[in-house]
Scaffold this motif. Structure first.
Motif, PDB file in Angstrom:
ATOM      1  N   ILE A 155       3.199   3.888   7.442  1.00  0.00           N
ATOM      2  CA  ILE A 155       3.863   3.041   5.535  1.00  0.00           C
ATOM      3  C   ILE A 155       2.649   1.842   5.400  1.00  0.00           C
ATOM      4  CG2 ILE A 155       5.778   0.865   5.475  1.00  0.00           C
ATOM      5  CD1 ILE A 155       6.143   1.726   8.651  1.00  0.00           C
ATOM      6  N   ASP A 156       1.633   2.193   4.925  1.00  0.00           N
ATOM      7  CA  ASP A 156       0.497   1.749   4.704  1.00  0.00           C
ATOM      8  C   ASP A 156       0.310   3.155   3.738  1.00  0.00           C
ATOM      9  OD1 ASP A 156      -0.032  -1.002   5.566  1.00  0.00           O
ATOM     10  OD2 ASP A 156      -1.737   0.054   6.933  1.00  0.00           O
ATOM     11  N   PHE A 157       0.199   3.975   4.105  1.00  0.00           N
ATOM     12  CA  PHE A 157       0.106   5.223   3.103  1.00  0.00           C
ATOM     13  C   PHE A 157       1.161   4.838   2.457  1.00  0.00           C
ATOM     14  CE2 PHE A 157       1.709   9.535   3.065  1.00  0.00           C
ATOM     15  CZ  PHE A 157       0.664  10.372   2.473  1.00  0.00           C
ATOM     16  N   LEU A 158       2.725   5.433   2.705  1.00  0.00           N
ATOM     17  CA  LEU A 158       3.580   5.267   2.098  1.00  0.00           C
ATOM     18  C   LEU A 158       3.797   4.307   0.651  1.00  0.00           C
ATOM     19  CD1 LEU A 158       6.834   5.526   4.476  1.00  0.00           C
ATOM     20  CD2 LEU A 158       5.542   7.329   3.072  1.00  0.00           C
ATOM     21  N   PHE A 159       3.571   2.508   1.166  1.00  0.00           N
ATOM     22  CA  PHE A 159       3.211   2.061  -0.309  1.00  0.00           C
ATOM     23  C   PHE A 159       1.915   2.427  -1.224  1.00  0.00           C
ATOM     24  CE2 PHE A 159       0.872  -2.012  -1.320  1.00  0.00           C
ATOM     25  CZ  PHE A 159       2.335  -2.658  -1.509  1.00  0.00           C
ATOM     26  N   GLU A 160       0.921   2.598  -0.078  1.00  0.00           N
ATOM     27  CA  GLU A 160       0.297   3.215  -1.417  1.00  0.00           C
ATOM     28  C   GLU A 160       0.032   4.243  -2.242  1.00  0.00           C
ATOM     29  OE1 GLU A 160      -2.932   3.972   1.195  1.00  0.00           O
ATOM     30  OE2 GLU A 160      -3.387   1.769   1.681  1.00  0.00           O
ATOM     31  N   VAL A 161       0.817   5.463  -1.526  1.00  0.00           N
ATOM     32  CA  VAL A 161       1.701   6.177  -2.705  1.00  0.00           C
ATOM     33  C   VAL A 161       2.112   6.110  -3.848  1.00  0.00           C
ATOM     34  CG1 VAL A 161       2.902   8.330  -2.920  1.00  0.00           C
ATOM     35  CG2 VAL A 161       1.299   8.429  -1.153  1.00  0.00           C
ATOM     36  N   ARG A 162       3.244   4.839  -2.923  1.00  0.00           N
ATOM     37  CA  ARG A 162       4.698   3.963  -4.205  1.00  0.00           C
ATOM     38  C   ARG A 162       3.676   3.322  -5.388  1.00  0.00           C
ATOM     39  NH1 ARG A 162       8.257   0.116  -3.938  1.00  0.00           N
ATOM     40  NH2 ARG A 162      10.301   0.514  -5.560  1.00  0.00           N
ATOM     41  N   THR A 163       2.709   2.992  -4.942  1.00  0.00           N
ATOM     42  CA  THR A 163       1.838   2.007  -5.950  1.00  0.00           C
ATOM     43  C   THR A 163       1.331   3.174  -7.046  1.00  0.00           C
ATOM     44  OG1 THR A 163       2.238   0.023  -3.895  1.00  0.00           O
ATOM     45  CG2 THR A 163       0.197   0.353  -6.144  1.00  0.00           C
ATOM     46  N   LEU A 164       0.337   3.602  -6.772  1.00  0.00           N
ATOM     47  CA  LEU A 164       0.027   5.264  -7.161  1.00  0.00           C
ATOM     48  C   LEU A 164       0.720   5.674  -8.333  1.00  0.00           C
ATOM     49  CD1 LEU A 164      -2.728   6.220  -7.685  1.00  0.00           C
ATOM     50  CD2 LEU A 164      -2.151   8.003  -5.882  1.00  0.00           C
ATOM     51  N   ILE A 165       1.886   6.398  -7.415  1.00  0.00           N
ATOM     52  CA  ILE A 165       2.820   6.840  -8.976  1.00  0.00           C
ATOM     53  C   ILE A 165       3.187   6.073 -10.122  1.00  0.00           C
ATOM     54  CG2 ILE A 165       3.268   8.389  -7.250  1.00  0.00           C
ATOM     55  CD1 ILE A 165       6.310   8.034  -6.162  1.00  0.00           C
ATOM     56  N   LEU A 170       5.211   8.360 -13.528  1.00  0.00           N
ATOM     57  CA  LEU A 170       5.480   9.930 -13.204  1.00  0.00           C
ATOM     58  C   LEU A 170       7.373   9.592 -13.655  1.00  0.00           C
ATOM     59  CD1 LEU A 170       3.560  11.027 -10.270  1.00  0.00           C
ATOM     60  CD2 LEU A 170       2.931  11.809 -12.116  1.00  0.00           C
ATOM     61  N   SER A 171       7.728  11.545 -14.268  1.00  0.00           N
ATOM     62  CA  SER A 171       8.858  11.121 -14.541  1.00  0.00           C
ATOM     63  C   SER A 171       9.689  10.648 -12.833  1.00  0.00           C
ATOM     64  CB  SER A 171       9.333  12.282 -14.697  1.00  0.00           C
ATOM     65  OG  SER A 171       8.907  13.706 -13.608  1.00  0.00           O
ATOM     66  N   PRO A 172      11.219  10.365 -12.974  1.00  0.00           N
ATOM     67  CA  PRO A 172      11.481   9.751 -11.404  1.00  0.00           C
ATOM     68  C   PRO A 172      12.047  11.203 -11.278  1.00  0.00           C
ATOM     69  CG  PRO A 172      12.726   9.050 -14.214  1.00  0.00           C
ATOM     70  CD  PRO A 172      11.928   9.979 -14.791  1.00  0.00           C
ATOM     71  N   GLU A 173      12.166  12.291 -11.319  1.00  0.00           N
ATOM     72  CA  GLU A 173      12.058  13.053 -11.203  1.00  0.00           C
ATOM     73  C   GLU A 173      11.464  13.429 -10.344  1.00  0.00           C
ATOM     74  OE1 GLU A 173      14.974  13.826 -14.060  1.00  0.00           O
ATOM     75  OE2 GLU A 173      12.865  13.558 -14.487  1.00  0.00           O
ATOM     76  N   VAL A 174       9.779  13.399 -10.534  1.00  0.00           N
ATOM     77  CA  VAL A 174       8.528  13.620  -9.822  1.00  0.00           C
ATOM     78  C   VAL A 174       8.266  12.718  -8.836  1.00  0.00           C
ATOM     79  CG1 VAL A 174       5.817  14.171 -10.035  1.00  0.00           C
ATOM     80  CG2 VAL A 174       7.601  15.627 -11.771  1.00  0.00           C
ATOM     81  N   SER A 175       8.464  11.919  -9.199  1.00  0.00           N
ATOM     82  CA  SER A 175       8.272  10.662  -8.295  1.00  0.00           C
ATOM     83  C   SER A 175       8.932  10.422  -7.000  1.00  0.00           C
ATOM     84  CB  SER A 175       8.626   9.445  -8.641  1.00  0.00           C
ATOM     85  OG  SER A 175       7.484   8.800  -9.704  1.00  0.00           O
ATOM     86  N   ASP A 176      10.924  10.771  -7.254  1.00  0.00           N
ATOM     87  CA  ASP A 176      11.681  11.204  -6.512  1.00  0.00           C
ATOM     88  C   ASP A 176      11.531  11.974  -5.370  1.00  0.00           C
ATOM     89  OD1 ASP A 176      13.616   9.758  -4.921  1.00  0.00           O
ATOM     90  OD2 ASP A 176      14.220  12.472  -5.275  1.00  0.00           O
ATOM     91  N   ALA A 177      10.468  13.832  -5.894  1.00  0.00           N
ATOM     92  CA  ALA A 177      10.001  14.082  -5.108  1.00  0.00           C
ATOM     93  C   ALA A 177       8.802  14.590  -4.089  1.00  0.00           C
ATOM     94  CB  ALA A 177       9.850  15.437  -5.962  1.00  0.00           C
ATOM     95  N   ILE A 178       7.992  13.404  -4.511  1.00  0.00           N
ATOM     96  CA  ILE A 178       6.987  13.044  -4.177  1.00  0.00           C
ATOM     97  C   ILE A 178       7.093  12.217  -2.341  1.00  0.00           C
ATOM     98  CG2 ILE A 178       4.741  11.793  -4.078  1.00  0.00           C
ATOM     99  CD1 ILE A 178       4.842  12.715  -6.649  1.00  0.00           C
ATOM    100  N   LEU A 179       8.071  11.220  -2.972  1.00  0.00           N
ATOM    101  CA  LEU A 179       8.407  10.401  -2.069  1.00  0.00           C
ATOM    102  C   LEU A 179       9.492  10.737  -0.588  1.00  0.00           C
ATOM    103  CD1 LEU A 179       9.722   6.893  -5.084  1.00  0.00           C
ATOM    104  CD2 LEU A 179       7.567   7.253  -3.586  1.00  0.00           C
ATOM    105  N   GLY A 180       9.569  11.909  -1.698  1.00  0.00           N
ATOM    106  CA  GLY A 180      10.968  12.969   0.101  1.00  0.00           C
ATOM    107  C   GLY A 180       9.582  12.864   0.580  1.00  0.00           C
ATOM    108  N   GLU A 181       8.738  14.144  -0.148  1.00  0.00           N
ATOM    109  CA  GLU A 181       8.399  14.901   0.720  1.00  0.00           C
ATOM    110  C   GLU A 181       7.161  13.990   1.874  1.00  0.00           C
ATOM    111  OE1 GLU A 181       3.413  17.781   0.132  1.00  0.00           O
ATOM    112  OE2 GLU A 181       5.093  17.200  -1.726  1.00  0.00           O
TER     113      GLU A 181
END
Length: 204
Positions: A155-165, A170-181
């Motif tokens: 979950i720390d990783f999820l937080f760090e990725v979300r903060t980075l994007i 990034l576009s909403p579409e790209v951000s959503d794809a990353i967060l889903g992956e």
């Protein structure tokens, strides 16, 4: 059934009052202390555990029955005496002006202190709306087996990725794809895979 909105509240350094000195009051006190609250216990008599907290300076202890002025500055009051009528009196007095939890009756107070489980940034709470505190406790214990220590780093990783994007705009579409992956279990199980993925994002 009483309408309740689930809400996580920061009570660090907030002044909280627990009226009552028995085992139930003690459990409420421990819950509040764990979140950094400033706790005062008001009761003519207290159990040995509360006595020990007072001796250690972890709480303030007032050895008498609760009085109206005790609650004037309280962010949260917990009515946890062994007298349900006294708990009800306190709840009725306070529920229209401040947060009050009645430990003996779900319906009387205006907030609940549900069974809670934490694992790093993960914070889960469960309530049965007064139907069965034992079931809520059982569900919490099940969570303790389901969500192991892997979830802390994940979950720390999820937080760090979300903060980075967010920083990369990034576009909403790209951000959503990353967060889903990154919700794939493979990232939860492998620190190496998380590191590789994060490095890849840095170079986007």
């Amino acid at each position: 059934m009483t309408n309740m909105l689930s809400l996580l509240v920061d009570i660090k350094d907030k002044y909280c009052v627990v009226v009552g000195g028995g085992k139930i009051a003690y459990r409420k006190v421990r819950m509040l202390l764990a979140e950094g609250a400033s706790v005062t216990v008001i009761s003519p008599e207290v159990c040995s555990e509360i006595e020990e907290l007072s001796k250690n300076g972890e709480i303030k202890l007032v050895r008498r029955k609760g009085m109206e002025e005790d609650f004037a500055e309280a962010f949260l009051t917990v009515a946890a005496t062994n007298d349900s009528q006294e708990n009800r009196r306190i709840s009725q007095q306070l529920k229209s002006i401040s947060l009050v939890n009645d430990a003996s009756s779900y319906e009387e107070g205006n907030c609940q202190l549900p069974a809670s489980f934490k694992k790093g940034r993960l914070h889960l709470t469960v309530s049965t709306n007064g139907a069965s505190p034992k079931l809520a406790k059982k569900i919490k214990e099940e969570w303790q087996h389901t969500y192991d220590d892997n979830y802390i780093a994940y979950i720390d990783f999820l937080f760090e990725v979300r903060t980075l994007i967010k920083k990369k705009s990034l576009s909403p579409e790209v951000s959503d794809a990353i967060l889903g992956e990154i919700l794939d279990d493979a990232y939860k199980e492998s620190a190496t895979l998380r590191h590789i993925y994060y490095e890849k994002l840095l170079n986007l």
